[in-house]
Design a protein around this motif. Structure first.
Motif, PDB file in Angstrom:
ATOM      1  N   ALA A 187       0.832  -1.203   0.000  1.00  0.00           N
ATOM      2  CA  ALA A 187       0.000   0.000   0.000  1.00  0.00           C
ATOM      3  C   ALA A 187       0.867   1.254   0.000  1.00  0.00           C
ATOM      4  O   ALA A 187       0.543   2.252  -0.646  1.00  0.00           O
ATOM      5  N   SER A 188       1.990   1.199   0.699  1.00  0.00           N
ATOM      6  CA  SER A 188       2.881   2.360   0.767  1.00  0.00           C
ATOM      7  C   SER A 188       3.487   2.685  -0.596  1.00  0.00           C
ATOM      8  O   SER A 188       3.815   3.845  -0.877  1.00  0.00           O
ATOM      9  N   VAL A 189       3.652   1.675  -1.453  1.00  0.00           N
ATOM     10  CA  VAL A 189       4.139   1.916  -2.812  1.00  0.00           C
ATOM     11  C   VAL A 189       3.035   2.513  -3.675  1.00  0.00           C
ATOM     12  O   VAL A 189       3.259   3.449  -4.455  1.00  0.00           O
ATOM     13  N   LEU A 190       1.825   2.008  -3.529  1.00  0.00           N
ATOM     14  CA  LEU A 190       0.695   2.555  -4.288  1.00  0.00           C
ATOM     15  C   LEU A 190       0.523   4.054  -4.047  1.00  0.00           C
ATOM     16  O   LEU A 190       0.215   4.808  -4.979  1.00  0.00           O
ATOM     17  N   THR A 191       0.707   4.475  -2.822  1.00  0.00           N
ATOM     18  CA  THR A 191       0.465   5.881  -2.495  1.00  0.00           C
ATOM     19  C   THR A 191       1.440   6.829  -3.180  1.00  0.00           C
ATOM     20  O   THR A 191       1.174   8.027  -3.266  1.00  0.00           O
ATOM     21  N   THR A 192       2.561   6.326  -3.686  1.00  0.00           N
ATOM     22  CA  THR A 192       3.514   7.188  -4.395  1.00  0.00           C
ATOM     23  C   THR A 192       3.133   7.386  -5.860  1.00  0.00           C
ATOM     24  O   THR A 192       3.636   8.304  -6.521  1.00  0.00           O
TER      25      THR A 192
ATOM     26  N   GLY B 194       7.055   0.483  -7.722  1.00  0.00           N
ATOM     27  CA  GLY B 194       6.682   1.881  -7.906  1.00  0.00           C
ATOM     28  C   GLY B 194       7.395   2.587  -9.036  1.00  0.00           C
ATOM     29  O   GLY B 194       7.218   3.792  -9.223  1.00  0.00           O
ATOM     30  N   THR B 195       8.192   1.860  -9.820  1.00  0.00           N
ATOM     31  CA  THR B 195       8.858   2.460 -10.963  1.00  0.00           C
ATOM     32  C   THR B 195       7.870   2.633 -12.111  1.00  0.00           C
ATOM     33  O   THR B 195       7.178   1.686 -12.490  1.00  0.00           O
ATOM     34  N   MET B 196       7.803   3.854 -12.631  1.00  0.00           N
ATOM     35  CA  MET B 196       6.902   4.113 -13.751  1.00  0.00           C
ATOM     36  C   MET B 196       7.551   3.633 -15.044  1.00  0.00           C
ATOM     37  O   MET B 196       8.672   4.017 -15.374  1.00  0.00           O
ATOM     38  N   LEU B 197       6.838   2.792 -15.792  1.00  0.00           N
ATOM     39  CA  LEU B 197       7.350   2.238 -17.039  1.00  0.00           C
ATOM     40  C   LEU B 197       7.024   3.138 -18.228  1.00  0.00           C
ATOM     41  O   LEU B 197       7.835   3.282 -19.147  1.00  0.00           O
ATOM     42  N   VAL B 198       5.839   3.736 -18.227  1.00  0.00           N
ATOM     43  CA  VAL B 198       5.418   4.610 -19.318  1.00  0.00           C
ATOM     44  C   VAL B 198       4.227   5.421 -18.844  1.00  0.00           C
ATOM     45  O   VAL B 198       3.451   4.966 -17.989  1.00  0.00           O
ATOM     46  N   SER B 199       4.081   6.622 -19.380  1.00  0.00           N
ATOM     47  CA  SER B 199       2.883   7.426 -19.120  1.00  0.00           C
ATOM     48  C   SER B 199       2.469   8.103 -20.412  1.00  0.00           C
ATOM     49  O   SER B 199       3.308   8.394 -21.270  1.00  0.00           O
ATOM     50  N   ARG B 200       1.184   8.337 -20.543  1.00  0.00           N
ATOM     51  CA  ARG B 200       0.636   9.008 -21.717  1.00  0.00           C
ATOM     52  C   ARG B 200      -0.493   9.938 -21.296  1.00  0.00           C
ATOM     53  O   ARG B 200      -1.222   9.651 -20.331  1.00  0.00           O
ATOM     54  N   GLU B 201      -0.660  11.028 -22.054  1.00  0.00           N
ATOM     55  CA  GLU B 201      -1.747  11.979 -21.820  1.00  0.00           C
ATOM     56  C   GLU B 201      -2.659  12.033 -23.046  1.00  0.00           C
ATOM     57  O   GLU B 201      -2.224  11.816 -24.172  1.00  0.00           O
ATOM     58  N   ASP B 202      -3.917  12.337 -22.819  1.00  0.00           N
ATOM     59  CA  ASP B 202      -4.849  12.500 -23.926  1.00  0.00           C
ATOM     60  C   ASP B 202      -6.095  13.204 -23.416  1.00  0.00           C
ATOM     61  O   ASP B 202      -6.422  13.130 -22.228  1.00  0.00           O
ATOM     62  N   VAL B 203      -6.796  13.855 -24.330  1.00  0.00           N
ATOM     63  CA  VAL B 203      -8.053  14.504 -23.973  1.00  0.00           C
ATOM     64  C   VAL B 203      -9.093  13.479 -23.534  1.00  0.00           C
ATOM     65  O   VAL B 203     -10.029  13.797 -22.794  1.00  0.00           O
ATOM     66  N   GLY B 204      -8.955  12.234 -23.982  1.00  0.00           N
ATOM     67  CA  GLY B 204      -9.854  11.156 -23.581  1.00  0.00           C
ATOM     68  C   GLY B 204      -9.157  10.173 -22.668  1.00  0.00           C
ATOM     69  O   GLY B 204      -8.051   9.705 -22.978  1.00  0.00           O
ATOM     70  N   ARG B 205      -9.778   9.829 -21.543  1.00  0.00           N
ATOM     71  CA  ARG B 205      -9.146   8.887 -20.605  1.00  0.00           C
ATOM     72  C   ARG B 205      -8.959   7.517 -21.245  1.00  0.00           C
ATOM     73  O   ARG B 205      -7.980   6.827 -20.986  1.00  0.00           O
ATOM     74  N   HIS B 206      -9.902   7.130 -22.106  1.00  0.00           N
ATOM     75  CA  HIS B 206      -9.796   5.826 -22.761  1.00  0.00           C
ATOM     76  C   HIS B 206      -8.612   5.792 -23.719  1.00  0.00           C
ATOM     77  O   HIS B 206      -7.906   4.795 -23.824  1.00  0.00           O
ATOM     78  N   ASN B 207      -8.396   6.916 -24.416  1.00  0.00           N
ATOM     79  CA  ASN B 207      -7.262   6.989 -25.330  1.00  0.00           C
ATOM     80  C   ASN B 207      -5.937   6.942 -24.588  1.00  0.00           C
ATOM     81  O   ASN B 207      -4.964   6.351 -25.071  1.00  0.00           O
ATOM     82  N   ALA B 208      -5.860   7.592 -23.433  1.00  0.00           N
ATOM     83  CA  ALA B 208      -4.622   7.559 -22.654  1.00  0.00           C
ATOM     84  C   ALA B 208      -4.272   6.126 -22.279  1.00  0.00           C
ATOM     85  O   ALA B 208      -3.103   5.704 -22.364  1.00  0.00           O
TER      86      ALA B 208
ATOM     87  N   LEU C 276      -7.441   6.881  -4.521  1.00  0.00           N
ATOM     88  CA  LEU C 276      -6.049   6.781  -4.098  1.00  0.00           C
ATOM     89  C   LEU C 276      -5.483   8.194  -3.972  1.00  0.00           C
ATOM     90  O   LEU C 276      -5.050   8.801  -4.956  1.00  0.00           O
ATOM     91  N   ARG C 277      -5.515   8.702  -2.752  1.00  0.00           N
ATOM     92  CA  ARG C 277      -5.108  10.087  -2.492  1.00  0.00           C
ATOM     93  C   ARG C 277      -4.358  10.138  -1.177  1.00  0.00           C
ATOM     94  O   ARG C 277      -4.880   9.697  -0.150  1.00  0.00           O
ATOM     95  N   GLY C 278      -3.151  10.676  -1.213  1.00  0.00           N
ATOM     96  CA  GLY C 278      -2.346  10.716   0.005  1.00  0.00           C
ATOM     97  C   GLY C 278      -2.085   9.315   0.517  1.00  0.00           C
ATOM     98  O   GLY C 278      -1.636   8.442  -0.220  1.00  0.00           O
ATOM     99  N   GLU C 279      -2.405   9.085   1.789  1.00  0.00           N
ATOM    100  CA  GLU C 279      -2.209   7.763   2.380  1.00  0.00           C
ATOM    101  C   GLU C 279      -3.482   6.922   2.332  1.00  0.00           C
ATOM    102  O   GLU C 279      -3.493   5.794   2.836  1.00  0.00           O
ATOM    103  N   ASP C 280      -4.530   7.465   1.723  1.00  0.00           N
ATOM    104  CA  ASP C 280      -5.836   6.801   1.756  1.00  0.00           C
ATOM    105  C   ASP C 280      -6.152   6.115   0.436  1.00  0.00           C
ATOM    106  O   ASP C 280      -5.690   6.532  -0.640  1.00  0.00           O
ATOM    107  N   MET C 281      -6.992   5.077   0.515  1.00  0.00           N
ATOM    108  CA  MET C 281      -7.462   4.382  -0.683  1.00  0.00           C
ATOM    109  C   MET C 281      -8.624   3.493  -0.303  1.00  0.00           C
ATOM    110  O   MET C 281      -8.776   3.107   0.859  1.00  0.00           O
ATOM    111  N   ASN C 282      -9.437   3.147  -1.279  1.00  0.00           N
ATOM    112  CA  ASN C 282     -10.493   2.158  -1.127  1.00  0.00           C
ATOM    113  C   ASN C 282     -10.171   0.955  -2.000  1.00  0.00           C
ATOM    114  O   ASN C 282      -9.832   1.125  -3.174  1.00  0.00           O
ATOM    115  N   LEU C 283     -10.299  -0.241  -1.454  1.00  0.00           N
ATOM    116  CA  LEU C 283     -10.055  -1.466  -2.205  1.00  0.00           C
ATOM    117  C   LEU C 283     -11.406  -2.124  -2.498  1.00  0.00           C
ATOM    118  O   LEU C 283     -12.162  -2.419  -1.576  1.00  0.00           O
TER     119      LEU C 283
END
Length: 274
Positions: free
Chosen positions: A143-148, A176-190, A258-265
């Motif tokens: 969980a501590s890795v997810l929060t980053t 927690g290593t980011m492999l790739v990130s993408r941006e788009d006007v549509g969340r589905h496209n990202a 998933l915000r700060g130290e909080d999350m819902n599973l």
């Protein structure tokens, strides 16, 4: 290639003060995806990483299962009023032996909250089509890795910094290593661009990864995760009920708020260790 951002005049009102100045906006343009010369879908997207988008779309729609299923991806000729290539039509040629999309599935695929299909039939369709189910994936993430991850994703959103109008998606490994990130006007496209990158890198199925998205976790994003073999979908906002239903049936872990130290599973919570 097309531009990611564009400048437009805007009247800004701040209390009693009014000014006119140029503003930076995210570009939104249609991309028509053709398969073997026939139109399959139109998606409103931000130009850039279009081939990744097409690869990801075709994989998550069940048309292909690996990079080798595509022989050629090329832009078709198309010009605007100034005689410049618009890069808004992409033709995909499938490899010999790969079945084309079933007749009648052609559709206009607009990336809005209303796109996609709903109901029990759509859940059954995903079960039947996917060859990369995450159900047997033994991945565990602290969980501590997810929060980053939200912070790392936000730092990668360069176009968002100038426009404030883009969704983002990223793939992380379990440390927690980011492999790739993408941006788009549509969340589905990202998400399609991220999955398309993985397809091009021959990383499908995406076992042992986390898909992090900047908004909510809709049914269609859960579907794309399942189709790509991603075991964990994390979002800074809420999931939908159908997304959680699909996740429960398909072996996908869904993390929301998933915000700060909080999350819902919401599903298959055993993958998140405390």
């Amino acid at each position: 290639m097309g531009r990611i951002t564009a400048r437009r005049p805007v009247v800004r009102i701040r209390g009693p003060h009014e000014t006119t100045r140029p503003d930076t906006l995210v570009v939104e343009e249609p991309l028509e995806i053709r398969v073997n010369g026939s139109a399959l879908a139109v998606t409103m997207r931000t130009p850039g990483h279009d081939i990744e988008l097409a690869h990801g779309f075709l994989l998550t729609e069940g048309v292909i299962v690996r990079r080798e299923d595509i022989s050629v991806a090329r832009y078709c000729d198309g010009v605007d009023d100034d005689g410049q290539n618009t890069y808004n039509v992409l033709d995909i040629t499938l490899a010999p032996g790969v079945a084309p999309p079933e007749p009648g599935v052609e559709r206009n695929f607009y990336t809005t909250s209303s796109c996609g299909v709903c109901g029990k039939g759509s859940l059954d369709a995903v079960r039947l089509k996917t060859r990369h189910s995450p159900a047997a994936d033994k991945t565990e993430v602290k969980a501590s890795v997810l929060t980053t991850m939200p912070g790392t994703l936000r730092e990668s959103q360069k176009a968002f910094d100038s426009t404030g109008g883009l969704h983002a998606a990223a793939l992380f490994d379990v440390d927690g290593t980011m492999l790739v990130s993408r941006e788009d006007v549509g969340r589905h496209n990202a998400v399609d661009k991220v999955v398309g990158w993985a397809t091009g890198e021959s990383r499908i199925p995406l076992a042992g990864t986390v898909l992090m998205v900047s908004g909510r976790a809709s049914f269609e994003l859960a579907q794309k995760a399942v189709m790509a073999g991603i075991p964990i979908l994390a979002a800074v906002s809420a999931p939908s009920s159908l997304a959680v239903d699909l996740a429960g049936d398909s072996g996908l872990t869904v993390v929301g708020f998933l915000r700060g130290e909080d999350m819902n599973l919401y599903s298959h919570t055993h993958r998140i260790t405390r």
